[in-house]
Design a protein around this motif. Structure first.
Motif, mmCIF file in Angstrom:
data_model
loop_
_atom_site.group_PDB
_atom_site.id
_atom_site.type_symbol
_atom_site.label_atom_id
_atom_site.label_comp_id
_atom_site.label_asym_id
_atom_site.label_seq_id
_atom_site.Cartn_x
_atom_site.Cartn_y
_atom_site.Cartn_z
ATOM 1 N N GLU A 22 -83.960 14.526 41.016
ATOM 2 C CA GLU A 22 -85.286 14.594 41.650
ATOM 3 C C GLU A 22 -85.940 15.955 41.428
ATOM 4 O O GLU A 22 -87.113 16.043 41.037
ATOM 5 N N ILE A 23 -85.194 17.027 41.664
ATOM 6 C CA ILE A 23 -85.799 18.355 41.535
ATOM 7 C C ILE A 23 -86.020 18.726 40.068
ATOM 8 O O ILE A 23 -87.009 19.378 39.724
ATOM 9 N N LEU A 24 -85.131 18.289 39.188
ATOM 10 C CA LEU A 24 -85.334 18.551 37.761
ATOM 11 C C LEU A 24 -86.574 17.825 37.240
ATOM 12 O O LEU A 24 -87.342 18.385 36.447
ATOM 13 N N LYS A 25 -86.771 16.595 37.681
ATOM 14 C CA LYS A 25 -87.973 15.848 37.271
ATOM 15 C C LYS A 25 -89.235 16.569 37.749
ATOM 16 O O LYS A 25 -90.189 16.740 36.991
ATOM 17 N N ALA A 26 -89.247 17.018 38.990
ATOM 18 C CA ALA A 26 -90.415 17.725 39.518
ATOM 19 C C ALA A 26 -90.658 19.021 38.737
ATOM 20 O O ALA A 26 -91.806 19.369 38.440
ATOM 21 N N PHE A 27 -89.601 19.705 38.392
ATOM 22 C CA PHE A 27 -89.696 20.969 37.654
ATOM 23 C C PHE A 27 -90.244 20.742 36.239
ATOM 24 O O PHE A 27 -91.188 21.394 35.816
ATOM 25 N N PHE A 28 -89.658 19.814 35.519
ATOM 26 C CA PHE A 28 -90.052 19.577 34.123
ATOM 27 C C PHE A 28 -91.388 18.853 33.994
ATOM 28 O O PHE A 28 -92.105 19.054 33.018
ATOM 29 N N GLU A 29 -91.727 18.030 34.943
ATOM 30 C CA GLU A 29 -92.957 17.231 34.847
ATOM 31 C C GLU A 29 -94.161 17.933 35.478
ATOM 32 O O GLU A 29 -95.262 17.375 35.494
ATOM 33 N N TYR A 30 -93.978 19.147 35.934
ATOM 34 C CA TYR A 30 -95.045 19.892 36.589
ATOM 35 C C TYR A 30 -96.255 20.050 35.666
ATOM 36 O O TYR A 30 -96.129 20.354 34.495
ATOM 37 N N GLN A 31 -97.423 19.843 36.240
ATOM 38 C CA GLN A 31 -98.702 20.082 35.568
ATOM 39 C C GLN A 31 -99.493 21.069 36.435
ATOM 40 O O GLN A 31 -99.698 20.801 37.620
ATOM 41 N N PRO A 32 -99.958 22.170 35.858
ATOM 42 C CA PRO A 32 -100.799 23.076 36.645
ATOM 43 C C PRO A 32 -102.021 22.337 37.171
ATOM 44 O O PRO A 32 -102.483 21.382 36.537
ATOM 45 N N PRO A 33 -102.546 22.759 38.321
ATOM 46 C CA PRO A 33 -103.686 22.051 38.918
ATOM 47 C C PRO A 33 -104.853 21.832 37.955
ATOM 48 O O PRO A 33 -105.488 20.782 37.988
ATOM 49 N N GLU A 34 -105.129 22.778 37.069
ATOM 50 C CA GLU A 34 -106.261 22.608 36.157
ATOM 51 C C GLU A 34 -106.043 21.523 35.124
ATOM 52 O O GLU A 34 -106.972 21.082 34.457
ATOM 53 N N TYR A 35 -104.778 21.027 34.980
ATOM 54 C CA TYR A 35 -104.473 19.976 34.007
ATOM 55 C C TYR A 35 -104.347 18.599 34.639
ATOM 56 O O TYR A 35 -104.141 17.621 33.961
ATOM 57 N N GLU A 36 -104.393 18.522 35.948
ATOM 58 C CA GLU A 36 -104.192 17.232 36.615
ATOM 59 C C GLU A 36 -105.435 16.378 36.535
ATOM 60 O O GLU A 36 -106.536 16.817 36.364
#
Length: 154
Positions: free
Chosen positions: A140-154
């Motif tokens: 779960e935490i690895l997915k959140a870490f790797f799949e992170y998109q900065p707010p300007e890219y969402e």
């Protein structure tokens, strides 16, 4: 957006826990002993994104240099997508995090990790605090870490 293909039963996850068990049997609990196991897991995940784990990544904080234990860097564009900071077993993780932030460590996407626990900060705030002795929460935490998109890219 690319998603991390990782399951609790994946070979890289089981290899990580096996390595930690072997280290525990010889009472190897210092950061330098346990962090390579997590680094191997990060490298495995980074390949899916064509990223490289750059260990001891150099950053400027004011006039000083700081060195997160690792940064996930794009192979085509040498930009960091996330940072990793390992701590030893039984570390007072919240205090360690506060000290790192006081030194100027980035807060946009950084994963602080011990063998038992990981805390993820994104966009300047704590997003997850997981018991990573369980494969499901590690994924779960690895997915959140790797799949992170900065707010300007969402």
């Amino acid at each position: 957006m690319k998603l991390l293909d990782l399951k609790p039963t994946h070979k890289a996850i089981t290899a990580y826990y096996t390595e930690l068990q072997q280290l525990a049997q010889v009472e190897a609990q210092k950061e330098g002993a346990v962090s390579p196991a997590f680094a191997n897991l990060l490298r495995h995940c980074a390949k899916q994104f064509n990223w490289t784990l750059y260990e001891q990544y150099p950053l400027k904080s004011g006039t000083k240099n700081i060195y997160p234990d690792g940064a996930l860097v794009d192979a085509a564009f040498p930009l960091p997508y996330g940072y990793w900071e390992a701590k030893k077993t039984q570390a007072a993780l919240e205090e360690e995090i506060r000290q790192k932030f006081d030194k100027g460590y980035p807060q946009d996407n950084i994963l602080f990790q011990t063998p038992e626990r990981a805390i993820l900060y994104q966009d300047g705030r704590q997003r997850l605090d997981c018991d990573i002795s369980k494969p499901e929460t590690l994924v779960e935490i690895l997915k959140a870490f790797f799949e992170y998109q900065p707010p300007e890219y969402e």
